[in-house]
Design a protein around this motif. Sequence first.
Motif, short mmCIF file in Angstrom:
data_model
loop_
_atom_site.label_atom_id
_atom_site.label_comp_id
_atom_site.label_asym_id
_atom_site.label_seq_id
_atom_site.Cartn_x
_atom_site.Cartn_y
_atom_site.Cartn_z
N ASN A 151 0.83 -1.21 0.00
CA ASN A 151 0.00 0.00 0.00
C ASN A 151 0.86 1.26 0.00
OD1 ASN A 151 1.08 -0.25 2.50
ND2 ASN A 151 -0.86 -0.43 3.60
N ASP A 152 2.12 1.07 -0.37
CA ASP A 152 3.05 2.19 -0.42
C ASP A 152 2.79 3.02 -1.67
OD1 ASP A 152 5.53 3.71 -0.97
OD2 ASP A 152 6.27 2.66 0.81
N LYS A 153 2.47 4.29 -1.49
CA LYS A 153 2.14 5.17 -2.62
C LYS A 153 3.28 5.29 -3.61
CE LYS A 153 -1.12 7.96 0.08
NZ LYS A 153 -1.39 9.29 0.65
N LEU A 154 4.52 5.31 -3.07
CA LEU A 154 5.69 5.46 -3.94
C LEU A 154 5.83 4.28 -4.88
CD1 LEU A 154 7.87 7.59 -4.32
CD2 LEU A 154 9.32 6.31 -2.74
N ILE A 171 3.40 2.30 -5.87
CA ILE A 171 2.28 2.35 -6.83
C ILE A 171 2.62 3.30 -7.98
CG2 ILE A 171 -0.13 3.03 -7.13
CD1 ILE A 171 -0.61 2.14 -4.22
N ILE A 172 3.24 4.42 -7.63
CA ILE A 172 3.64 5.40 -8.66
C ILE A 172 4.69 4.78 -9.58
CG2 ILE A 172 4.83 7.60 -9.06
CD1 ILE A 172 3.48 8.59 -6.43
N LYS A 226 10.77 -4.18 -1.50
CA LYS A 226 10.82 -2.93 -0.74
C LYS A 226 11.94 -2.99 0.29
CE LYS A 226 7.99 0.24 1.99
NZ LYS A 226 6.67 0.50 2.57
#
Length: 526
Positions: A39-42, A44-45, A179
Motif C-alpha cells: 500500500n506504499d504510494k511510492l 504504486i507510482i 521494498k
Amino acid sequence: MKKIIFNLVFAFIILFCLELADYLFSLFNQNYFFSFSFNDKLFIIFAFVITFLKFKTKIMFFSLFFFLIFLEFLNFNFFGKLVAPYDILLFFEHFVEIADGFKDAYNYIFFPFISTIIPFLILFIISKFIDKYLFLYPKLSYLLIVGLLALPIGVANKIYIKHKEAKERNPKLYTPAIKNMINSISYFSVVTLPKHFQKVEIKNFKPLIKKETPKVNIIFIIGESFRYKNCHLLGYSKNNMPLLSKIKDEIKYKETISAGTMTKVSVSYMLNGVKSVDEVSKIFTHNFSIFKLAKENNFSTSFITAQSSNAFKYIYNLIDRNHIDSLKTPKEILHSNQFSALNDIKLLNIIKNFNLKKPNLIVLQMNGSHFPYSDKSPKKYKLFKNEYDNSIVYTDYVLYSIINYIKNQKEILPTFIFFVSDHGELLGEYGHRGHGRLEKEVFEVPFIFYSNKKDKTIENFLNNQKILSQNDITKMIYHLLGYKIELIPNNHREVFVTGRDLAGYVGYKKIKIDDTNLSISKTLYK
C-alpha cells in the motif's frame, strides 16, 4: 482515457506479481511470513510509470527487480534473515568466501529461483500481450531512473537532517522483499558506506608497564567458527573431541564470550586488547598490539594463517603486521592460494621449525569449521553424518598434535598454548545459519589451555574464573609477555560482544555474567 485505464490496471498486476513472489516463497520457507502490504504510494507510482515504457525497457526493470528479490530470498533461505544494509557491504568484501560457501548449498537456491521466475514469466507474457493496449511514453524511463536514484535522499533526510533512527537499518519481515531490498540499498548508500570509510576517533589509553623480561614461548591458536554448544569437553553429547578428551586432566577448558561475531572483529579485538567498541581505536594505533609489546620485550613474533588468502585479506591491515617477524599465509605454506583440508595440520609442521629455546610469540589462525563444512576434514576424520561435527573432530586432532608435540619437547622454554575460536556458528537455530548475528550460538565459544610449566597467576585465574571473555585471554598473554596487568577472577561483571562492524555501527551487546548465568542486553548501536 481507455488506454490510461489499461495502464493503471497493469500497474496493479505488476504489484500483484511482486507480491506473488513473496507468497510463493512463504510456501517453501515457513519462517518467511507473507502479509499483503503493498500500500506504499511510492511503489504504486513506480509501477504506474513502468507501464508507459516500451516492452524491452519494461523487461529490463522487471529483471532488475526480480533479481533483487531472488537475492533477498536466497539470503533468507540460507542465513534465515532478510538482507540488511551491512550485508551488502559484506557481500562485496567477502564475495569469494560467500560463493565458496554455496558449494554445499545449491539446494538453497532452487526455491528462491522458482519463487521469482514464475511471477517474472507471468509479467513477461502479460506485458507482451497487453503492450498494444497501453499508452506508451518511453521518456518516462528517465523519470523512473531519477526516482530510484533519489530514494536514498529520504534515508539521508532522516539520519542527517532530522537525526532520527531509520527503519532501514533493520529490515521488517512483514514488508515485501523488493521494498526491503531497496530500503537496504538506500541505507547502505548514504549511511553504511560512509561510516565504513569514516576515520575512527583516536583515544589515548594508559600504556602498559613492563615488569620483567620473561623467557617463555606463547602459542596463541585462533580457531574458526567453533561454537561452545558443539564442544564435547564442555558438555556436548557427541564425542567429536576424542583425542583431547583423553588428556582432559592435563588441560583447562572454559566457556568463553567472543569479542565479536565476525573473524575481522574478534581477531583484531583480541590481538590489540580491545574490550569494547569504546576502545576500537587501539586497533589503529597498535599501542596495545601483542606483537608490538612482544617485540619491545625481546620476543620473536610470528603470525601464520591456514585460511585462504582471500579470507586473510580482511584482517591483514588490523593485526599490526609491522611488528611481526614472520607472516605466513597458505601461499607460503602450500605454495598455493587454494584451500586444503590439510592446511591446519601444516601449522604443526611450521611450529617444529621454530627455535623454542628462545622467547617466541606465535599466533596460528586455523581454517577450522568455516562453511562449507564438508571440505574442512579429511575422510579419515569423518566420524559423523554432521559435517560440522566432523570439522571439529579434525580441529581436535590438530590441537592434540600441537599439544603433544610441545609436551614431548624436553629442552624448550616454558611454553603456554592458548586456543579460542574467533566466534561460533548458527546451524539452523531460529531459522538462521552462519555467523555475524548477535546470538548465543555465535558469541559462546570454547577456550582450551595447556602449558608445560605452571604460572601461578594464570592458574589461579583459570581455576576461579567460571566464564572467560576473549579480552581475558589477551590479558593472560600480556602477563606472560612481562607486562603489569590485573588478572583477578571476577564472576560478576559485564563483557561486550560487537557485531559485524568494528566500530559497532551495526550493533553490539552487553553480557552481564553472574557466576554461570548470562543476562544479555538488547542490541545497542554506536
